[in-house]
Design an enzyme around this catalytic site. Sequence first.
Site, PDB file in Angstrom:
ATOM      1  N   LYS A  69       0.863  -1.185   0.000  1.00  0.00           N
ATOM      2  CA  LYS A  69       0.000   0.000   0.000  1.00  0.00           C
ATOM      3  C   LYS A  69       0.900   1.236   0.000  1.00  0.00           C
ATOM      4  CE  LYS A  69      -4.439   0.917   2.230  1.00  0.00           C
ATOM      5  NZ  LYS A  69      -5.172   0.787   3.501  1.00  0.00           N
TER       6      LYS A  69
HETATM    7  O1  G3P Z   1      -7.777   1.744   5.367  1.00  0.00           O
HETATM    8  C1  G3P Z   1      -8.130   2.986   4.854  1.00  0.00           C
HETATM    9  C2  G3P Z   1      -9.506   3.464   5.187  1.00  0.00           C
HETATM   10  O2  G3P Z   1     -10.440   2.457   4.975  1.00  0.00           O
HETATM   11  C3  G3P Z   1      -9.664   4.185   6.502  1.00  0.00           C
HETATM   12  O3  G3P Z   1     -10.987   4.338   6.902  1.00  0.00           O
HETATM   13  O4  G3P Z   1     -12.710   4.959   8.564  1.00  0.00           O
HETATM   14  O5  G3P Z   1     -10.299   5.559   8.995  1.00  0.00           O
HETATM   15  O6  G3P Z   1     -11.610   6.748   7.250  1.00  0.00           O
HETATM   16  P1  G3P Z   1     -11.411   5.466   7.982  1.00  0.00           P
END
Ligand code: G3P
Length: 218
Positions: A87
């Site tokens: 990533k």
């Molecule tokens: O892994 C990346 C993403 O899915 C993060 O999600 O909920 O922290 O905005 P969030």
Amino acid sequence: MKFFIDTANLDQIRQAQELGILDGVTTNPSLMAKEGISGDAAVKGHYVAICEIVDGDVSAEVISTDYEGMIAEGKILADLHPNIVVKVPAIVDGIKAIRWFTDHGIRTNCTLIFSAGQALLAAKAGASYVSPFVGRLDDISSDGLHLIEKIRAIYDNYDFGTEILAASVRHTMHIIECAEIGADIMTGPLSAIVGLMKHPLTDSGLKQFLADHAKANN
Ligand code: G3P
């Protein structure tokens, strides 16, 4: 649409795997920290542990932000397990690194995508996945799902092989709308995945069926 779970919590990954619908896992440094995973050996061991639970791609994020650092880190991550996808953040050095990884047979997930332009360049560099953050755009009164629509249109126009991994999915409606738009994958919490099964008419209907069966069989 493929279902990934967005967590580094091994119990939740196991629970999602046991549902029989899990296609992969995404992690990020915040999710790893939340599980208390720190130090090089522990981080690597944790990625391997995730790969041993799920038969699908597992995104492992680089910490470096310069080209050379990302390449060095990504090579080590990719060597941990065949299912590891490196990533890489959607920054200029990240695009250069994605091109290098693509040319050397290492699969990538370009993360922190907040615009169609970032998704276009990531696809041109050969990213396996792009991760547009739906929820975080919604958080700032922008339209996360509209970004998924725009990227879908662009990729379809030019037949890019890069898969759209809708990330920062927060709830069931995000999942359903991503499916309607045609996102290739969604990644979200276990609660949003299991939440898809919730319906009061299912619960009341089942209660009635069981009550009628009990009455007839007494
Ligand atoms: O892994 C990346 C993403 O899915 C993060 O999600 O909920 O922290 O905005 P969030």
